[in-house]
Design an enzyme around this catalytic site. Structure first.
Site, short mmCIF file in Angstrom:
data_model
loop_
_atom_site.label_atom_id
_atom_site.label_comp_id
_atom_site.label_asym_id
_atom_site.label_seq_id
_atom_site.Cartn_x
_atom_site.Cartn_y
_atom_site.Cartn_z
N ARG A 52 7.67 1.64 8.56
CA ARG A 52 6.48 2.39 8.98
C ARG A 52 6.06 3.24 7.80
O ARG A 52 6.72 3.26 6.76
CB ARG A 52 6.70 3.17 10.29
CG ARG A 52 8.09 3.52 10.67
CD ARG A 52 8.72 4.53 9.77
NE ARG A 52 7.81 5.65 9.58
CZ ARG A 52 7.78 6.44 8.56
NH1 ARG A 52 8.64 6.28 7.55
NH2 ARG A 52 6.92 7.43 8.46
N GLY A 53 4.94 3.95 7.97
CA GLY A 53 4.39 4.69 6.84
C GLY A 53 3.37 3.78 6.16
O GLY A 53 3.66 2.61 5.87
N ALA A 54 2.17 4.34 5.92
CA ALA A 54 1.04 3.50 5.51
C ALA A 54 1.34 2.60 4.30
O ALA A 54 1.12 1.38 4.35
CB ALA A 54 -0.18 4.38 5.26
N ARG A 89 -0.64 -3.24 13.30
CA ARG A 89 -0.84 -1.79 13.52
C ARG A 89 -2.25 -1.44 13.04
O ARG A 89 -2.62 -1.78 11.91
CB ARG A 89 0.21 -0.96 12.77
CG ARG A 89 1.57 -0.99 13.44
CD ARG A 89 2.47 0.12 12.96
NE ARG A 89 2.21 1.38 13.62
CZ ARG A 89 2.82 2.52 13.30
NH1 ARG A 89 3.70 2.55 12.33
NH2 ARG A 89 2.55 3.65 13.95
N GLN A 200 10.07 10.87 13.52
CA GLN A 200 10.17 10.53 12.09
C GLN A 200 10.64 11.73 11.27
O GLN A 200 11.23 11.56 10.21
CB GLN A 200 8.80 10.05 11.56
CG GLN A 200 8.37 8.70 12.07
CD GLN A 200 7.49 8.82 13.30
OE1 GLN A 200 7.61 9.77 14.07
NE2 GLN A 200 6.61 7.87 13.50
N ASP A 241 -2.65 8.23 7.05
CA ASP A 241 -2.71 6.78 7.26
C ASP A 241 -4.06 6.20 6.89
O ASP A 241 -4.19 5.00 6.65
CB ASP A 241 -2.40 6.44 8.72
CG ASP A 241 -0.92 6.67 8.98
OD1 ASP A 241 -0.54 7.83 9.21
OD2 ASP A 241 -0.16 5.70 8.90
N ASN A 251 -3.70 11.15 10.54
CA ASN A 251 -2.25 11.16 10.29
C ASN A 251 -1.55 11.28 11.63
O ASN A 251 -2.18 11.36 12.69
CB ASN A 251 -1.87 12.31 9.35
CG ASN A 251 -0.45 12.19 8.83
OD1 ASN A 251 -0.05 11.10 8.39
ND2 ASN A 251 0.34 13.24 8.90
N LYS A 252 -0.24 11.27 11.59
CA LYS A 252 0.58 11.29 12.79
C LYS A 252 0.09 12.36 13.78
O LYS A 252 -0.25 13.47 13.38
CB LYS A 252 2.04 11.57 12.38
CG LYS A 252 3.06 11.58 13.49
CD LYS A 252 3.03 10.35 14.37
CE LYS A 252 3.16 9.05 13.61
NZ LYS A 252 2.83 7.87 14.44
O1 MRU Z 1 3.78 5.92 12.81
P1 MRU Z 1 4.20 6.05 11.37
O2 MRU Z 1 5.62 6.51 11.22
O3 MRU Z 1 3.89 4.81 10.59
O4 MRU Z 1 3.29 7.21 10.79
C1 MRU Z 1 3.46 7.59 9.46
C2 MRU Z 1 2.60 8.72 9.07
O5 MRU Z 1 1.87 9.28 9.85
C3 MRU Z 1 2.63 9.10 7.61
O6 MRU Z 1 2.34 10.46 7.46
C4 MRU Z 1 1.58 8.29 6.85
O7 MRU Z 1 1.72 6.93 7.08
C5 MRU Z 1 1.65 8.53 5.39
S1 MRU Z 1 3.02 7.74 4.66
C6 MRU Z 1 3.03 8.07 3.02
#
Ligand code: MRU
Length: 362
Positions: A52-54, A89, A200, A241, A251-252
Site C-alpha cells: 500500500r502507499g501510493a 484501488r 498503518q 495519494d 490522503n488517508k
Molecule cells: O491506504 P494506504 O495505506 O495505501 O494509504 C496510504 C496513504 O494514505 C499515504 O499517506 C499515501 O499513499 C502516501 S505514501 C508515500
C-alpha cells in the site's frame, strides 16, 4: 529502513519470473516476503493491501504488467491486465500513472516486449528512490529551521498513516525529511497517529521508525489537536495519494482533521509528494478525486496478536451499520506547502507550475 539497499519490491534474484514484496499485512508481528507470480497476484496484493502507499501501489502495478507480459506477450493480454489492475484501488493516482507509462511501451513497436517492460518497471522503482531522496533533501530544511529556532531543542513532527519507506520503494515521502534530519544530527521526535482502521501508523510507521532508530510516540488519531494546543507539535508532515494541479490533497482518512487543527493552532501543515502523485487533470479535489470505500469489517474488527498468536476481534454488535471511507481531501488553503523532489512550493497551481513548468498549457 533507511539502509541504502532497502527495497519494498524486487525481482527474485534467482528467478526473474517472480516479483517479491514484503507482506505489510503481517507487520509489525512478522516480516514475511511474499511471491507474486501472476498479474492477478499483483492485483490482489494491491487490493488487499499486502502493499500500500501510493508510489508502491504504482510500482506493483508496473511489475504486474511485466508478469502479464511474461505469461503472454501479446499486447492485448497486457492491455487486459492493465484494465483490471486499474480497478484494484481508485484513489492513489500513481496506479494510473504507472499503468499508462507501461502501456506507452506496449504501444511502441520494438523487439522483446517483456524485457522492455521489465526495464521500465525497474526504472520506475529506481526513479522513485531518487525522488524520495530529493523530497528528503528539500524537506530537511524545514526541520533545520525549526531546530535553529528552538536552539537545538527537539523538533516534534506529527504524521498520519504511513508515508514512509514501506509506502514507497525506499525513504518514504513524509518520512524522508525526518530520516535526513536524523542523519544531520537534528534532535527529531515523531508523533505517530495510529491511523484507524488499518493502523498503518501503529503497525508500519512505528515499526519503520524504530528500525531506523528515530524517537517516536504512538498516539490515537484524535490526540493531535490536544498535542498542538499544548505546544507539543512543531510541524505536521503527511503524504498524499493524489494532489490536484491546484494543490488540494487526498490522503488517508483523518488527514483533513489534522490540517484543521494545525490551522487553528497556527502550525505549519506540509504535504510531501513525488510528482507522480500529482493529478494534472484535476483541479477541485473534493469534487473530482474518487474516494475509496473499503470493507466495513476493517472498521468493525481489529487485528493484533495475543500471546504471540494473530487474532481478529469484533468491536461492534453484529448489526451495527458501518461505513469505511479510506481517504479524505484537505483543501489547498489549509496546506502550508508541498514538499516535492524539485523543491518546496505553495499548494496552488502557480506554486506547482513554478516547479514543473513543463505542465503549463500551450
Ligand atoms: O491506504 P494506504 O495505506 O495505501 O494509504 C496510504 C496513504 O494514505 C499515504 O499517506 C499515501 O499513499 C502516501 S505514501 C508515500
Amino acid at each position: 529502513m533507511t539502509a541504502e539497499d532497502f527495497r519494498t519490491i524486487w525481482l527474485k534474484p534467482d528467478d526473474p519470473a517472480i516479483v517479491q514484496i514484503i507482506d505489510q499485512r503481517r507487520l509489525p508481528h512478522e516480516y514475511t516476503v511474499h511471491d507474486l507470480r501472476t498479474w492477478q497476484d499483483a492485483a490482489t496484493a494491491i487490493a488487499d493491501m499486502y502493499v500500500r502507499g501510493a508510489p508502491l501501489i504504482g510500482a506493483t502495478a508496473a511489475w504486474g504488467l511485466y508478469l502479464a507480459a511474461l505469461e503472454d506477450a501479446d499486447p492485448a493480454n497486457v492491455q487486459a491486465a492493465a484494465k483490471s489492475l486499474l480497478r484494484s484501488r481508485p484513489t492513489a493516482v500513481n496506479l494510473r500513472w504507472a499503468v499508462e507509462r507501461i502501456l506507452r511501451i506496449v504501444a511502441t513497436p520494438g523487439p522483446d516486449l517483456v524485457q522492455r517492460i521489465r526495464d521500465d518497471a525497474q526504472a520506475i522503482c529506481d526513479e522513485d528512490v531518487e525522488i524520495s531522496r530529493g523530497i528528503g533533501e528539500h524537506g530537511v530544511a524545514l526541520l533545520e529551521e525549526i531546530s535553529k529556532r528552538k536552539r537545538g531543542g527537539t523538533v516534534n513532527v506529527l504524521t498520519h498513516c504511513n508515508a514512509g519507506s514501506l509506502a514507497t520503494i525506499n525513504y518514504g515521502t513524509a518520512t524522508a525529511p525526518i530520516y535526513f534530519a536524523q542523519r544531520r544530527g537534528i534532535d527529531v521526535h515523531v508523533w505517530v497517529d495510529e491511523t484507524r482502521p488499518r493502523n498503518q501508523g501503529s503497525q508500519l510507521t512505528a515499526w519503520e521508525l524504530a528500525a531506523s532508530g528515530v524517537p517516536h510516540t504512538l498516539v490515537v488519531d484524535n490526540a493531535g489537536g490536544h498535542l498542538m494546543q499544548h505546544d507539543m507539535v512543531d510541524i505536521v508532515i503527511t503524504g498524499t495519494d493524489r494532489t490536484t494541479r491546484c494543490g488540494d490533497v487526498a490522503n488517508k482518512i483523518g488527514t483533513y482533521l489534522k490540517a484543521l487543527a494545525a490551522h487553528d493552532n497556527d502550525l505549519p501543515f506540509y504535504v510531501a509528494l513525488p510528482s507522480t502523485t500529482i493529478d494534472w487533470d484535476s483541479r477541485d479535489g473534493i469534487a473530482e478525486i474518487p474516494i475509496e470505500e473499503r470493507d466495513p469489517e476493517e472498521v468493525s474488527h481489529i487485528y493484533g496478536t495475543h500471546d504471540g498468536k494473530p487474532i481478529r476481534v469484533c468491536t461492534t454488535s453484529n448489526n451495527t451499520p458501518v461505513s469505511n471511507y479510506a481517504f479524505d481531501v484537505t483543501p489547498a488553503r489549509l496546506v502550508t506547502g508541498l514538499i516535492t523532489e524539485r523543491g518546496i512550493c505553495s499548494a496552488s497551481e502557480q506554486g506547482l507550475l513554478g516547479l514543473f513548468p513543463e505542465r503549463r498549457g500551450p
